[in-house]
Design a protein around this motif. Structure first.
Motif, mmCIF file in Angstrom:
data_model
loop_
_atom_site.group_PDB
_atom_site.id
_atom_site.type_symbol
_atom_site.label_atom_id
_atom_site.label_comp_id
_atom_site.label_asym_id
_atom_site.label_seq_id
_atom_site.Cartn_x
_atom_site.Cartn_y
_atom_site.Cartn_z
ATOM 1 N N SER A 183 -1.924 -2.538 -12.132
ATOM 2 C CA SER A 183 -1.328 -1.312 -12.662
ATOM 3 C C SER A 183 -2.408 -0.285 -12.975
ATOM 4 O O SER A 183 -3.527 -0.627 -13.384
ATOM 5 N N ASP A 184 -2.065 0.990 -12.804
ATOM 6 C CA ASP A 184 -3.008 2.066 -13.102
ATOM 7 C C ASP A 184 -3.396 2.108 -14.577
ATOM 8 O O ASP A 184 -4.431 2.686 -14.926
ATOM 9 N N GLY B 174 2.727 3.313 -9.295
ATOM 10 C CA GLY B 174 1.722 3.421 -10.351
ATOM 11 C C GLY B 174 0.763 2.246 -10.366
ATOM 12 O O GLY B 174 0.437 1.714 -11.432
ATOM 13 N N TYR B 175 0.266 1.849 -9.187
ATOM 14 C CA TYR B 175 -0.646 0.711 -9.121
ATOM 15 C C TYR B 175 -1.600 0.904 -7.940
ATOM 16 O O TYR B 175 -1.441 1.822 -7.140
ATOM 17 N N LYS B 176 -2.597 0.029 -7.854
ATOM 18 C CA LYS B 176 -3.490 -0.016 -6.708
ATOM 19 C C LYS B 176 -3.518 -1.445 -6.171
ATOM 20 O O LYS B 176 -3.411 -2.408 -6.934
ATOM 21 N N LYS C 231 0.829 -1.209 0.000
ATOM 22 C CA LYS C 231 0.000 0.000 0.000
ATOM 23 C C LYS C 231 0.862 1.258 0.000
ATOM 24 O O LYS C 231 0.516 2.264 -0.648
ATOM 25 N N ARG C 232 1.994 1.200 0.709
ATOM 26 C CA ARG C 232 2.875 2.384 0.746
ATOM 27 C C ARG C 232 3.456 2.697 -0.627
ATOM 28 O O ARG C 232 3.802 3.843 -0.906
ATOM 29 N N GLU D 173 1.910 2.391 -3.590
ATOM 30 C CA GLU D 173 0.907 2.571 -4.650
ATOM 31 C C GLU D 173 1.202 3.772 -5.555
ATOM 32 O O GLU D 173 1.245 3.646 -6.789
ATOM 33 N N GLU D 174 1.408 4.941 -4.970
ATOM 34 C CA GLU D 174 1.581 6.143 -5.798
ATOM 35 C C GLU D 174 2.885 6.117 -6.591
ATOM 36 O O GLU D 174 2.856 6.274 -7.820
ATOM 37 N N PRO D 175 4.043 5.872 -5.947
ATOM 38 C CA PRO D 175 5.271 5.835 -6.758
ATOM 39 C C PRO D 175 5.314 4.653 -7.723
ATOM 40 O O PRO D 175 5.925 4.754 -8.796
#
Length: 589
Positions: free
Chosen positions: A557-558, A290-292, A283-284, A286-288
């Protein structure tokens, strides 16, 4: 140069109205730990003669339709114009070749046809009814036939005959075949044929396939490529051929590194080799990355279960494990809620090894039978079973030894060790000292099979989402891999050549019910059989389920579209991602 798409599709393609609109193109990256994980593309691809829908209903897939009479006569209709991945027609000859030239060839199949093709030890009458129809007729019902065709590892009753005949003594020129055997350094034509005939292993790029993606890379390698099958049989709601994604790129990495690589954005779709205890870390990122992270339910009867070995070599422990008062006491002594809160943050489902709420056969009372934490009731049962207390706070076995129980594990994660630490504390209140012994997986299995292991920890039933029309074989002693009665399972698998015959009343009844299910003609009778088998397991507690339905991290992936927000991640039924049709997934850029 490929022909136009309308010439590559069957005359009546499989219409997937849930698919689309998606965009064709792009590479999907996945991470795997072993070269043999190429088979996961067959699992995920999930092209089957019949397949399960997410609602767990069977429907034709590769087949256009199926006709069933009396539960024993199955007529399979192929899709006219359907082709293998190399463009060669897929016809009844591919079924005939497997049945006559492979399954009933003593050199290729020394033990004869697979067990799923036998009812009461007898094979079916096989008939070719034309280029696109075949029939299998048994003397009595064979309820397990169609579900076997839809499995994560399916029963393959067809082969690409046009390719494999070149390596078969009945079809190939002797000189050419001898040369091929020599060049491949195989001991016989049969060994060569079996090596090349690897639909499930998915490691022979020359073998034509019906899956959505075709392997391009030969092992060994640390990067495997799979390309879009240009003759695939499914289309989306707009009539466009699936799959959308052009290539799957499978990179091989050490299993312990896969969570970190996933967090770094190296995979577009990842669940394999990820565990619940990776969730916070993932979860940490996710943003760098590029996924959920999505949390799907797992579908096994229990994520963690204890297996008392009813075939243990130690006669004293074996006798105790065969006393259901002892099994019930051990179950009542498990503080499942503590395990759930401490290890799974309260997100798991407590209860014994049984079906989950997603199953149409689910019964909460059955799952919770003998599963409430009650050390007083547990101690009363152990007293009744004759296990008296010693001076050191431990009970004594009938031969005077202290009740020290070694639980063996595969030692592949700290999760099992953490669970067993909590079990050790709660069982101490019962006067039983639990000791943990981690072993390598193969050594552990061999010790269980031989009876050296007293108790082991593993997951529960593979299918916690069963319907009445799915096989209940794993509820009966039918496999050596069933860790609570491996010798009885081996006896069944080897048809009495090895192992031991079942000599307990309740397992004998389970075995008889499983055979009755195979002969049942309708869903009502199969449902009655399932319910009786579940009731027997609830009362007998042959396995001590701890928690089930835990969350499986699924990293998406986003840029990947079409993956459900919620789902269940299960082997059988489910084929992991397969039941959600990855040929529908598509890349936004």
């Amino acid at each position: 140069m490929l022909p136009p798409v309308e010439q590559r599709l069957p005359a009546v393609p499989h219409l997937d109205e849930e698919a689309g609109p998606g965009r064709h193109g792009g590479d999907l990256r996945v991470l795997m730990a072993k070269a043999k994980d190429t088979r996961q593309l067959v699992v995920y691809g999930y092209a089957r003669l019949l397949c399960y829908t997410p609602e767990l209903l069977l429907e034709p897939d590769i087949l256009e339709r199926v006709e069933v009479r009396e539960g024993r006569i199955f007529t399979l209709h192929l899709r006219p114009g359907h082709k293998w991945s190399d463009g060669h027609p897929f016809t009844a000859e591919d079924f005939r070749y497997w049945w006559e030239d492979v399954a009933n060839n003593e050199e290729l199949s020394p033990t004869g046809p697979p067990a799923a093709m036998l009812v009461d030890g007898k094979p079916p009458l096989f008939e070719v009814l034309g280029d696109t129809a075949v029939r299998y007729s048994w003397e009595t019902s064979n309820a397990g036939f169609l579900p076997a065709l839809a499995g994560a590892r399916p029963l393959y009753i067809y082969r690409p005959a046009h390719y494999l005949k070149r390596f078969h003594a009945a079809h190939a020129l002797p000189e050419a075949l001898a040369r091929a055997v020599e060049e491949a350094r195989r001991r016989s034509w049969a060994a060569l044929h079996n090596k090349l005939d690897s639909q499930y292993k998915n490691d022979n790029p020359d073998l034509p396939t019906l899956q959505p993606w075709v392997p391009l890379t030969r092992p060994p390698s640390d990067r495997f490529l799979f390309a879009r099958n240009p003759f695939y049989h499914r289309v989306d709601g707009g009539g466009r051929q699936l799959p959308y994604i052009d290539r799957v790129v499978m990179n091989i990495a050490a299993s312990g590194l896969i969570p970190a690589k996933t967090a770094a954005g190296a995979s577009d779709l990842q669940a394999r080799y990820l565990r619940f205890d990776n969730v916070t870390f993932l979860k940490r990122g996710e943003e760098p990355g590029g996924y959920k992270v999505r949390l799907w339910r797992t579908g096994k009867g229990a994520h963690a279960a204890l297996y008392p070995n009813l075939n243990a070599a130690d006669s004293v422990w074996r006798s105790l494990f065969r006393d259901r008062r002892v099994r019930r006491a051990l179950s009542l002594g498990l503080y499942r809620e503590e395990v759930n809160e401490v290890i799974y943050f309260g997100l798991a489902l407590t209860g014994n090894n049984s079906l989950l709420p997603g199953s149409p056969l689910y019964d909460e009372a059955v799952r919770q039978r003998w599963a409430a934490y009650d050390p007083d009731a547990a101690n009363a049962l152990l007293d009744e079973a004759g296990l008296r207390w010693g001076d050191d706070g431990l009970r004594l076995l009938p031969d005077g030894r202290p009740a020290e129980l070694i639980v063996e594990t595969a030692g592949e994660s700290t999760e099992e060790t953490d669970i067993l630490e909590l079990v050790r504390d709660s069982w101490r209140e019962l006067g039983i000292a639990l000791h943990t012994k981690p072993l390598q997986r193969e050594l552990l299995r061999n010790r269980i099979f031989s009876g050296q292991t007293l108790m082991s920890v593993w997951s529960g039933w593979e299918n916690g989402l069963a319907s009445a029309d799915m096989s209940p074989a794993e509820l009966a002693p039918t496999s050596q891999q069933q860790l609570q009665w491996p010798k009885w399972g081996q006896y069944h698998e080897t048809r009495g050549a090895a192992g031991e015959p079942v000599d307990m009343e309740a397992p004998q009844r389970l075995y008889a019910l499983n055979e009755a299910w195979r002969h049942a003609r309708d869903s009502g009778e199969r449902r009655r059989i399932w319910r009786e088998m579940l009731e027997i397991h609830a009362e007998e507690v042959f396995m001590l389920g701890i928690v089930g339905g835990i969350r499986q991290p699924v990293v998406v992936s986003d840029r990947l579209r079409g993956v459900p927000e919620e789902g269940y991640y299960n082997w059988e039924p489910g084929a992991h991602f397969g039941i959600f049709r990855p040929d529908r997934f598509w890349l936004a850029n």
